[in-house]
Design an enzyme around this catalytic site. Structure first.
Site, PDB file in Angstrom:
ATOM      1  N   SER A 172     -48.795  32.585 -25.292  1.00  0.00           N
ATOM      2  CA  SER A 172     -48.102  33.861 -24.990  1.00  0.00           C
ATOM      3  C   SER A 172     -47.548  34.013 -23.513  1.00  0.00           C
ATOM      4  O   SER A 172     -46.246  34.003 -23.236  1.00  0.00           O
ATOM      5  CB  SER A 172     -48.617  35.149 -25.083  1.00  0.00           C
ATOM      6  N   ASN A 215     -45.761  30.049 -37.638  1.00  0.00           N
ATOM      7  CA  ASN A 215     -47.285  30.478 -37.684  1.00  0.00           C
ATOM      8  C   ASN A 215     -47.638  31.180 -38.902  1.00  0.00           C
ATOM      9  O   ASN A 215     -48.786  31.235 -39.159  1.00  0.00           O
ATOM     10  CB  ASN A 215     -47.730  31.318 -36.385  1.00  0.00           C
ATOM     11  N   SER A 240     -51.246  26.019 -26.674  1.00  0.00           N
ATOM     12  CA  SER A 240     -52.515  26.894 -26.419  1.00  0.00           C
ATOM     13  C   SER A 240     -53.681  26.162 -27.030  1.00  0.00           C
ATOM     14  O   SER A 240     -53.542  25.583 -28.364  1.00  0.00           O
ATOM     15  CB  SER A 240     -52.287  28.067 -27.298  1.00  0.00           C
ATOM     16  N   THR A 300     -56.862  30.816  -8.853  1.00  0.00           N
ATOM     17  CA  THR A 300     -57.655  29.608  -8.956  1.00  0.00           C
ATOM     18  C   THR A 300     -57.718  29.036 -10.327  1.00  0.00           C
ATOM     19  O   THR A 300     -57.834  29.863 -11.350  1.00  0.00           O
ATOM     20  CB  THR A 300     -59.235  30.209  -8.564  1.00  0.00           C
ATOM     21  N   CYS A 354     -51.248  38.043 -34.451  1.00  0.00           N
ATOM     22  CA  CYS A 354     -50.880  39.307 -33.231  1.00  0.00           C
ATOM     23  C   CYS A 354     -50.625  40.472 -33.789  1.00  0.00           C
ATOM     24  O   CYS A 354     -50.164  41.275 -33.168  1.00  0.00           O
ATOM     25  CB  CYS A 354     -49.910  38.586 -32.451  1.00  0.00           C
TER      26      CYS A 354
END
Length: 393
Positions: A72, A151, A199, A237, A325
Site C-alpha cells: 500500500s 487479488n 510486498s 531508520t 482489505c
C-alpha cells in the site's frame, strides 16, 4: 485437522529459511545502517545485498529499488509521487475499475486535489480493455497504473501490451504487482514497466516490508520527510530484519518458482474440478488460463458468502470472500461487480488461494465441507426454495 489455511492471497506463512535469515538482525546485528561504525556498516551491507536480490528478480538496477513498509505504501508513493512530479506536464491518470483499494483510494484522493482520473472497464474475465485504455489517453495523461494480477479473481493482465501503449505515448506506466511477484516471472525491461510495487508477506516473507521499483530517470516526490534514507526518498531508520527477510524470500521464490507453481496449480485445478462436479449452480470468476496459479474464485448461487466463510471457519478452514482489505465490508466486491456479476451472485463468492504448504488432504477436506455447507445453507434459503418450486429461469 486443526487449521487449513487457504487464504494465501491475503498473506502467507513466513518461510523458516526467511525467519532464520532475519533473526540475527533483532539481537546480534542491531546496528543502525546509517551509522559509520562497523556494526552499522555490516547492516548497511545486508540492506544492499537484499536490494540486489530484489533487483535481480525484476531485472533492474539495485539503485532503482526503494524499500517501503508494504504494497500500500509503495502504491501510494508511486502514484502520488509521480503524479505530482509531472503535474506541470499534465494532471490526467488512467487506471482500471478492478484495482486494489491502495490504488483506487489514492486516485480518488488525487481527484479531490485537482487531478483527473479515467477508470477503464474490464471484460467478463477481468481483462482490461486495451482499446478503451488507448482511447482514454489525452495530451495531459502522465501516468497509467494497472495491476499486474488481480487479488480477488487472479486475472493476469496483458502487462506487456499496456507497457507498449504507455511507451508509445510517452506515458509512465506503474503496476501494482503485489499479487504477482513470487508467482510470476517479471522482467521490468522486457515489459516496459516504469514503476512496480511489491510486498514481502505475499511470497512467504515477513509483513511490514515492501519495495518500490522506479526506473532511473522517472521522477517521483518523497513520501516521508525526515532523514536521507533510501536515497532521500523515504525517511526513517531502515527495517533491517524485514529487508533481509524480503531479500531472502524473493530469492527463494524465484529459485523454485516452476516447481512450486506446478504443485500449486495442480491442487487448484483439482479443487475447481471437484467443486464443479459436486456443486450445481456456481460460476467460476476470472480466466482459468491467464491466472495466478493458486487462485480460485467461485460464486455459489442462493447463499451468502459470509455464511459460507463462517461455517468454514468452524471447521478450521481459512478462506475469503474477497480482498483482505475489504473483508469487513458487507458490500459486494467491486471486482465482481466490474466483471458483470449481479449483486446477489457476487455476494455468494468464495476465494480460495492455495500456497506451497497446502496438501491434497487439506483440499479434499475443504471440498467435502464446502459441499456440505452449501447444501445446508441453500436448504435454509428462501431464494433456493423459490428457485426449486419455480424451476430455473
Amino acid at each position: 485437522m486443526d487449521i487449513v489455511y487457504l487464504d494465501n492471497s491475503a498473506t502467507t506463512k513466513t518461510d523458516e529459511k526467511v525467519l532464520k535469515a532475519m533473526l540475527p538482525y533483532f539481537s546480534e546485528n542491531y546496528g543502525n545502517p546509517s551509522s559509520i561504525y562497523k556494526l552499522g556498516r555490516e547492516n548497511r551491507k545486508a540492506v544492499e545485498e537484499a536490494r540486489g536480490r530484489v533487483a535481480e528478480a525484476l531485472n533492474c538496477e539495485p539503485n532503482e529499488i526503494y524499500f517501503t513498509a508494504g504494497g500500500s505504501e509503495s502504491d501510494n508513493t508511486a502514484i502520488r509521487g509521480i503524479a505530482y512530479s509531472y503535474k506541470k506536464k499534465g494532471n490526467h491518470i488512467i487506471t482500471s475499475k478492478i484495482e486494489h483499494p491502495a490504488v483506487l483510494e489514492t486516485c480518488k484522493q488525487l481527484e479531490k486535489e485537482g487531478f483527473e482520473v479515467s477508470y477503464i472497464e474490464v471484460d467478463e474475465k477481468g481483462f482490461i480493455k486495451l482499446d478503451e485504455l488507448e482511447k482514454a489517453i489525452k495530451p495531459t495523461t502522465t501516468l497509467i497504473t494497472v495491476m499486474f494480477a488481480n487479488n480477488e479473481i487472479g486475472t493476469i493482465q496483458p502487462i506487456k501490451e499496456i507497457g507498449e501503449i504507455a511507451k508509445k505515448h510517452n506515458i509512465i506506466f506503474h503496476t501494482d504487482a503485489v499479487q504477482a511477484v513470487g508467482s510470476v516471472k517479471i522482467d521490468v525491461k522486457e515489459l516496459n514497466i516504469d514503476s512496480l510495487s511489491l510486498s514481502g508477506h505475499k511470497f512467504y516473507g515477513p509483513k511490514g516490508i515492501g519495495a518500490l521499483y522506479v526506473r532511473k530517470g522517472v521522477q517521483f516526490q518523497k513520501f516521508i520527510n525526515g532523514g536521507h534514507q533510501e536515497r532521500n526518498k523515504r525517511a526513517g531508520t531502515e527495517n533491517v530484519a524485514g529487508i533481509v527477510g524480503l531479500g531472502k524470500a524473493i530469492e527463494l521464490a524465484y529459485e523454485n518458482l516452476e516447481e512450486h507453481n506446478k504443485k500449486i496449480k495442480e491442487l487448484r485445478d483439482y479443487y475447481v474440478e471437484q467443486i464443479v462436479k459436486k456443486v450445481p449452480y456456481i460460476k467460476i470468476n476470472g480466466d482459468m488460463e491467464k491466472r495466478l496459479p493458486g487462485n480460485s474464485n467461485i460464486s455459489f448461487r442462493f447463499i451468502e458468502g459470509e455464511g459460507l466463510l463462517l461455517n468454514l471457519d468452524l471447521k478450521g478452514i481459512c478462506a475469503s470472500s474477497g480482498s483482505a482489505c475489504t473483508s469487513g465490508s458487507l458490500d459486494p466486491s467491486h471486482v465482481l461487480l466490474a466483471i458483470g456479476l449481479p449483486h446477489e451472485i457476487a455476494h455468494g463468492s468464495l476465494r480460495v488461494s492455495i500456497g506451497k504448504y497446502n496438501t491434497k488432504e487439506e483440499i479434499d477436506y475443504t471440498i467435502e465441507n464446502i459441499v456440505e455447507i452449501v447444501n445446508r445453507l441453500r436448504e435454509m434459503s428462501p431464494l433456493w426454495e423459490k428457485f426449486i418450486e419455480e424451476g430455473e429461469q
